[in-house]
Scaffold this motif. Sequence first.
Motif, PDB file in Angstrom:
ATOM      1  N   ASP A   1       0.840  -1.200   0.000  1.00  0.00           N
ATOM      2  CA  ASP A   1       0.000   0.000   0.000  1.00  0.00           C
ATOM      3  C   ASP A   1       0.875   1.250   0.000  1.00  0.00           C
ATOM      4  O   ASP A   1       0.573   2.241  -0.686  1.00  0.00           O
ATOM      5  CB  ASP A   1      -0.933   0.010   1.208  1.00  0.00           C
ATOM      6  N   PHE A   2       1.963   1.199   0.758  1.00  0.00           N
ATOM      7  CA  PHE A   2       2.870   2.352   0.779  1.00  0.00           C
ATOM      8  C   PHE A   2       3.514   2.573  -0.574  1.00  0.00           C
ATOM      9  O   PHE A   2       3.492   3.685  -1.115  1.00  0.00           O
ATOM     10  CB  PHE A   2       3.964   2.161   1.837  1.00  0.00           C
ATOM     11  N   ILE A   3       4.099   1.525  -1.147  1.00  0.00           N
ATOM     12  CA  ILE A   3       4.854   1.708  -2.391  1.00  0.00           C
ATOM     13  C   ILE A   3       3.931   2.114  -3.535  1.00  0.00           C
ATOM     14  O   ILE A   3       4.323   2.881  -4.428  1.00  0.00           O
ATOM     15  CB  ILE A   3       5.664   0.427  -2.740  1.00  0.00           C
ATOM     16  N   LEU A   4       2.692   1.633  -3.518  1.00  0.00           N
ATOM     17  CA  LEU A   4       1.750   2.002  -4.567  1.00  0.00           C
ATOM     18  C   LEU A   4       1.282   3.447  -4.441  1.00  0.00           C
ATOM     19  O   LEU A   4       0.721   4.012  -5.384  1.00  0.00           O
ATOM     20  CB  LEU A   4       0.554   1.047  -4.561  1.00  0.00           C
ATOM     21  N   SER A   5       1.519   4.041  -3.278  1.00  0.00           N
ATOM     22  CA  SER A   5       1.156   5.449  -3.073  1.00  0.00           C
ATOM     23  C   SER A   5       2.221   6.396  -3.625  1.00  0.00           C
ATOM     24  O   SER A   5       1.998   7.601  -3.702  1.00  0.00           O
ATOM     25  CB  SER A   5       0.935   5.738  -1.577  1.00  0.00           C
ATOM     26  N   VAL A   6       3.385   5.859  -3.983  1.00  0.00           N
ATOM     27  CA  VAL A   6       4.470   6.696  -4.514  1.00  0.00           C
ATOM     28  C   VAL A   6       4.237   6.836  -6.016  1.00  0.00           C
ATOM     29  O   VAL A   6       4.712   6.038  -6.827  1.00  0.00           O
ATOM     30  CB  VAL A   6       5.856   6.071  -4.221  1.00  0.00           C
ATOM     31  N   ARG A   7       3.516   7.871  -6.395  1.00  0.00           N
ATOM     32  CA  ARG A   7       3.042   8.001  -7.763  1.00  0.00           C
ATOM     33  C   ARG A   7       4.163   8.261  -8.757  1.00  0.00           C
ATOM     34  O   ARG A   7       4.002   8.048  -9.968  1.00  0.00           O
ATOM     35  CB  ARG A   7       2.003   9.129  -7.861  1.00  0.00           C
ATOM     36  N   GLU A   8       5.310   8.748  -8.280  1.00  0.00           N
ATOM     37  CA  GLU A   8       6.413   9.017  -9.206  1.00  0.00           C
ATOM     38  C   GLU A   8       7.034   7.742  -9.767  1.00  0.00           C
ATOM     39  O   GLU A   8       7.747   7.788 -10.768  1.00  0.00           O
ATOM     40  CB  GLU A   8       7.506   9.832  -8.517  1.00  0.00           C
ATOM     41  N   LEU A   9       6.782   6.620  -9.113  1.00  0.00           N
ATOM     42  CA  LEU A   9       7.346   5.352  -9.574  1.00  0.00           C
ATOM     43  C   LEU A   9       6.467   4.761 -10.673  1.00  0.00           C
ATOM     44  O   LEU A   9       5.304   4.432 -10.440  1.00  0.00           O
ATOM     45  CB  LEU A   9       7.444   4.354  -8.420  1.00  0.00           C
ATOM     46  N   ALA A  10       7.034   4.612 -11.861  1.00  0.00           N
ATOM     47  CA  ALA A  10       6.283   3.984 -12.948  1.00  0.00           C
ATOM     48  C   ALA A  10       6.053   2.510 -12.666  1.00  0.00           C
ATOM     49  O   ALA A  10       5.057   1.926 -13.082  1.00  0.00           O
ATOM     50  CB  ALA A  10       7.032   4.152 -14.269  1.00  0.00           C
TER      51      ALA A  10
END
Length: 315
Positions: free
Chosen positions: A214-223
């Motif tokens: 859930d955390f990593i998917l919230s980092v929108r800059e990551l394609a």
Amino acid sequence: MQYHQLGTTGLLVSRLCFGTLTISPLQRSFSIPEGAKLIRAALEMGVNFIDTAEIYDCYPYIREALTGYSGEAVIATKTYAYSGAGMEQSINKCLKAINREYVDIMLLHEQESVYTVKGHWEAVEAMVRAREKGLIRAIGISTHYVAGVRAAASIPEFDVIHPIINKYGIGIQDGLTKDMLEAISFAAIMGKGLYGMKCFGGGHLIPQAEEALDFILSVRELAAVAVGMQCLEEIKYNVAKFSGVEPESDLNEKLSRNKRVLHIEKWCRGCGQCVEKCTAGALKVVEGTAKVDMLRCRLCGYCASVCPEFCIKVI
């Protein structure tokens, strides 16, 4: 499966990237048919992005997985090459091993700062030439350092950055999660394509998989985010999460028990080569035997690549 443009590279990648380290000889050491079968299963579930590295020795898995596959597959690899000649060898080795005319992404492996990048500048120039010839589509670095992300963000030759990032900052060498997030945001503003690594902190956060994802998917800059997967259940769970679908409850329960550790066999003779290789400071020789500090260990398995006795593995 969700797909995103990787910066300005023109590459459309699945948000979930298959990280091959966990199936490699450095970790689980799957047979080529076993490893290829898992990669092929992920491809057929919509995962079109595969991350590997020269040191992983996973090119044979990828080649077999792609044999007879008609869909799109974006391949990223990494190399420790620091000279022009060394980089040319790495590129040729990759292309021959995966049986392709080009590789989508080539990265300098484990860069720390602008100083390490400049120390590898001959290799960068060789990558630029290869990109101009169509042998590589995009170039950049992988890094465990905030300084590495910031350095690469300001280097116009680079297209892609592959940083470590997870909720608790496990494995970030020179800062906290918030520092890395700020660097990632800066790199995105500079037009770099970003895909993350070690969202589970090298396996430490697997018992908290849902929270970590859930955390990593919230980092929108990551394609995209490279995730190591060792079984069909892990692939299904991650495909669901990265597709915005709730995974089956039994998958979550089963995977939460899969905590990994670095195992050192009793026949270790304490040569210290693994200690020198470990950039996390997790290993030391005590009374003639290598010992691991699991609080520091990233479970990358790179130490195993230099062990002359083959006594280190991630299990």
